[in-house]
Design an enzyme around this catalytic site. Structure first.
Site, PDB file in Angstrom:
ATOM      1  N   ASP A 131       0.840  -1.198   0.000  1.00 17.10           N
ATOM      2  CA  ASP A 131       0.000   0.000   0.000  1.00 17.10           C
ATOM      3  C   ASP A 131       0.877   1.250   0.000  1.00 17.10           C
ATOM      4  OD1 ASP A 131      -2.885   1.148   0.726  1.00 17.10           O
ATOM      5  OD2 ASP A 131      -1.397   2.251   1.902  1.00 17.10           O
ATOM      6  N   TYR A 172       2.910   9.845   0.071  1.00 23.07           N
ATOM      7  CA  TYR A 172       4.036   9.266   0.817  1.00 23.07           C
ATOM      8  C   TYR A 172       5.390   9.553   0.149  1.00 23.07           C
ATOM      9  CZ  TYR A 172       0.118   6.436   2.660  1.00 23.07           C
ATOM     10  OH  TYR A 172      -1.086   6.013   3.183  1.00 23.07           O
ATOM     11  N   LYS A 214      -2.778   5.984  -4.320  1.00 22.79           N
ATOM     12  CA  LYS A 214      -3.914   6.861  -3.998  1.00 22.79           C
ATOM     13  C   LYS A 214      -3.781   8.243  -4.630  1.00 22.79           C
ATOM     14  CE  LYS A 214      -3.846   4.615   0.547  1.00 22.79           C
ATOM     15  NZ  LYS A 214      -2.443   4.483   0.932  1.00 22.79           N
ATOM     16  N   HIS A 221      -7.914   9.302  -1.891  1.00 22.85           N
ATOM     17  CA  HIS A 221      -7.273   9.251  -0.574  1.00 22.85           C
ATOM     18  C   HIS A 221      -8.161   9.823   0.533  1.00 22.85           C
ATOM     19  CE1 HIS A 221      -2.955   9.160   1.235  1.00 22.85           C
ATOM     20  NE2 HIS A 221      -3.842   8.897   2.156  1.00 22.85           N
TER      21      HIS A 221
HETATM   22  N1  LIG Z   1      -5.611   6.063   3.695  1.00 21.07           N
HETATM   23  C1  LIG Z   1      -5.097   6.825   4.624  1.00 21.07           C
HETATM   24  O1  LIG Z   1      -5.491   7.981   4.831  1.00 21.07           O
HETATM   25  C2  LIG Z   1      -3.995   6.288   5.473  1.00 21.07           C
HETATM   26  C3  LIG Z   1      -3.587   6.990   6.622  1.00 21.07           C
HETATM   27  C4  LIG Z   1      -2.569   6.454   7.390  1.00 21.07           C
HETATM   28  C5  LIG Z   1      -1.974   5.264   7.029  1.00 21.07           C
HETATM   29  N2  LIG Z   1      -2.356   4.607   5.887  1.00 21.07           N
HETATM   30  C6  LIG Z   1      -1.723   3.329   5.461  1.00 21.07           C
HETATM   31  O2  LIG Z   1      -1.835   2.407   6.550  1.00 21.07           O
HETATM   32  C7  LIG Z   1      -0.549   1.899   6.854  1.00 21.07           C
HETATM   33  C8  LIG Z   1      -0.462   1.460   8.307  1.00 21.07           C
HETATM   34  O3  LIG Z   1      -0.722   2.527   9.181  1.00 21.07           O
HETATM   35  P1  LIG Z   1       0.413   3.284  10.018  1.00 21.07           P
HETATM   36  O4  LIG Z   1       1.708   3.157   9.320  1.00 21.07           O
HETATM   37  O5  LIG Z   1      -0.095   4.639  10.287  1.00 21.07           O
HETATM   38  O6  LIG Z   1       0.428   2.558  11.416  1.00 21.07           O
HETATM   39  P2  LIG Z   1       0.412   1.055  12.004  1.00 21.07           P
HETATM   40  O7  LIG Z   1       0.608   0.079  10.924  1.00 21.07           O
HETATM   41  O8  LIG Z   1      -0.789   0.978  12.855  1.00 21.07           O
HETATM   42  O9  LIG Z   1       1.648   1.078  12.995  1.00 21.07           O
HETATM   43  C9  LIG Z   1       2.958   1.158  12.554  1.00 21.07           C
HETATM   44  C10 LIG Z   1       3.831   1.258  13.807  1.00 21.07           C
HETATM   45  O10 LIG Z   1       3.740   0.044  14.555  1.00 21.07           O
HETATM   46  C11 LIG Z   1       5.033  -0.534  14.687  1.00 21.07           C
HETATM   47  N3  LIG Z   1       4.840  -1.997  14.545  1.00 21.07           N
HETATM   48  C12 LIG Z   1       4.543  -2.684  13.449  1.00 21.07           C
HETATM   49  N4  LIG Z   1       4.411  -3.992  13.728  1.00 21.07           N
HETATM   50  C13 LIG Z   1       4.641  -4.137  15.051  1.00 21.07           C
HETATM   51  C14 LIG Z   1       4.654  -5.235  15.925  1.00 21.07           C
HETATM   52  N5  LIG Z   1       4.391  -6.475  15.496  1.00 21.07           N
HETATM   53  N6  LIG Z   1       4.957  -5.009  17.231  1.00 21.07           N
HETATM   54  C15 LIG Z   1       5.235  -3.778  17.689  1.00 21.07           C
HETATM   55  N7  LIG Z   1       5.225  -2.675  16.890  1.00 21.07           N
HETATM   56  C16 LIG Z   1       4.929  -2.854  15.582  1.00 21.07           C
HETATM   57  C17 LIG Z   1       5.870   0.055  13.592  1.00 21.07           C
HETATM   58  O11 LIG Z   1       7.224   0.102  13.973  1.00 21.07           O
HETATM   59  P3  LIG Z   1       8.404  -0.589  13.074  1.00 21.07           P
HETATM   60  O12 LIG Z   1       8.259  -0.060  11.700  1.00 21.07           O
HETATM   61  O13 LIG Z   1       9.648  -0.166  13.753  1.00 21.07           O
HETATM   62  O14 LIG Z   1       8.144  -2.074  13.178  1.00 21.07           O
HETATM   63  C18 LIG Z   1       5.287   1.473  13.495  1.00 21.07           C
HETATM   64  O15 LIG Z   1       5.820   2.287  14.513  1.00 21.07           O
HETATM   65  C19 LIG Z   1       0.363   3.076   6.482  1.00 21.07           C
HETATM   66  O16 LIG Z   1       1.722   2.688   6.419  1.00 21.07           O
HETATM   67  C20 LIG Z   1      -0.238   3.467   5.159  1.00 21.07           C
HETATM   68  O17 LIG Z   1       0.147   2.581   4.118  1.00 21.07           O
HETATM   69  C21 LIG Z   1      -3.379   5.103   5.125  1.00 21.07           C
END
Ligand SMILES: NC(=O)c1ccc[n+]([C@@H]2O[C@H](COP(=O)([O-])OP(=O)(O)OC[C@H]3O[C@@H](n4cnc5c(N)ncnc54)[C@H](OP(=O)(O)O)[C@@H]3O)[C@@H](O)[C@H]2O)c1
Length: 274
Positions: free
Chosen positions: A45, A50, A75, A108
């Site tokens: 994704d 980004y 997006k 988005h």
């Molecule tokens: N459509 C939208 O508006 C929108 C908005 C926000 C995000 N997104 C998408 O959603 C994706 C995921 O959301 P996000 O990046 O905001 O947050 P997330 O996936 O909820 O959390 C990522 C965080 O959790 C840590 N993490 C991952 N796996 C872990 C585990 N097993 N144990 C402990 N910590 C862990 C990561 O650290 P490490 O990397 O150090 O492991 C990072 O700090 C984004 O990357 C993006 O592609 C979309």
């Protein structure tokens, strides 16, 4: 990898790799996507916002995995809607990714007053054959209702902030009724709302020998969501995929649902501006 069928028949792997801020440099981004693909991820994704489509695309192209085996989402950003540059934005994403097509193109965020106009342009992109499916992100029920007024294609997914502290029951129920697959962003609360330290999740995890992160991701799958956790770390990337050897009980799913506090970490979809 388990998949879900979208409207139109395209299959989406239920776990994907989120790439927002996955690397501080293009090389780090490239490495993180390569380790994920090596670990078995087949769904990536990304987004124009980004600014990482180039290294993400290079990692996909150089992975040695057939293109049709990897599900790629990108997006459309709001400013490209406001400046009427939707086709150009899409072409720019494909060019940066270095791919002939994407599997899913998303609006988005909803842009007020432009919902029907945007969706019409998305339908044209779908008909061009360069995106296998189209969907929305961060759309509330009233946004989807508005865009559907003049639509001929139903969005395949709604990617939204979804985690145990923000369950968005109304939007999820609406999407389920329409056959729109909910995709959860920030499923782990971006690791900054103490979700991973939650005692209830830890207790459930102990029973299965799983971490709180794995319990949350399994909860997503058991509720019928697709989820896209981000991790830059090869070990945690593997951990996040290792959720297919256990299943939560209905009681445990309800206990996790009960953690909801309507806590948003991101923008409210009616309050974002570009
Ligand atoms: N459509 C939208 O508006 C929108 C908005 C926000 C995000 N997104 C998408 O959603 C994706 C995921 O959301 P996000 O990046 O905001 O947050 P997330 O996936 O909820 O959390 C990522 C965080 O959790 C840590 N993490 C991952 N796996 C872990 C585990 N097993 N144990 C402990 N910590 C862990 C990561 O650290 P490490 O990397 O150090 O492991 C990072 O700090 C984004 O990357 C993006 O592609 C979309």
């Amino acid at each position: 990898m388990k998949t879900k069928k979208l409207h139109g028949g395209v299959e989406i792997p239920v776990i994907g790799l989120g790439t927002y801020k996955i690397g501080n440099t293009d090389e780090e981004t490239y490495r993180a996507v390569r380790t994920a693909l090596d670990a078995g991820y087949r769904h990536i994704d990304t987004a124009t916002l980004y600014e990482n489509e180039r290294p993400v695309g290079r990692a996909i192209r150089e992975s040695g995995i057939a293109r049709e085996e990897i599900f790629v989402t990108t997006k459309l950003w709001g400013s490209d809607i406001l400046s009427n540059r939707i086709q150009e934005a899409f072409d720019g994403s494909l060019s940066k990714l270095g791919l002939d097509y994407v599997d899913l193109y998303l609006v988005h965020w909803p842009v007020k007053g432009k919902l029907g106009f945007t969706w019409h342009a998305m339908e044209q992109l779908f008909h061009s054959g360069k995106t296998r499916s189209i969907g929305v992100s961060n759309h509330l029920v009233h946004h989807i209702e508005e865009l559907l007024r003049d639509a001929s294609i139903m969005p395949t997914v709604n990617q939204m902030e979804l985690h145990p502290c923000l369950t968005q029951k109304d939007v999820v129920a609406y999407c389920n009724r329409k056959g729109i697959v909910p995709v959860s962003w920030s499923p782990l609360g971006r690791n900054n709302i103490a979700l991973l330290e939650n005692e209830k999740l830890a207790t459930i995890g102990e029973k299965y020998g799983k971490s709180p992160a794995q319990v949350i991701l399994r909860w997503n799958v058991d509720k019928g969501f697709v989820t896209i956790p981000k991790s830059s770390d090869a070990r945690r990337q593997k951990e996040n995929l290792a959720i297919f050897d256990f299943q939560l009980t209905a009681e445990e799913i309800s206990q996790i649902d009960a953690l909801n506090r309507d806590h948003r970490t991101g923008f409210h979809p009616d309050k974002i501006s570009f």
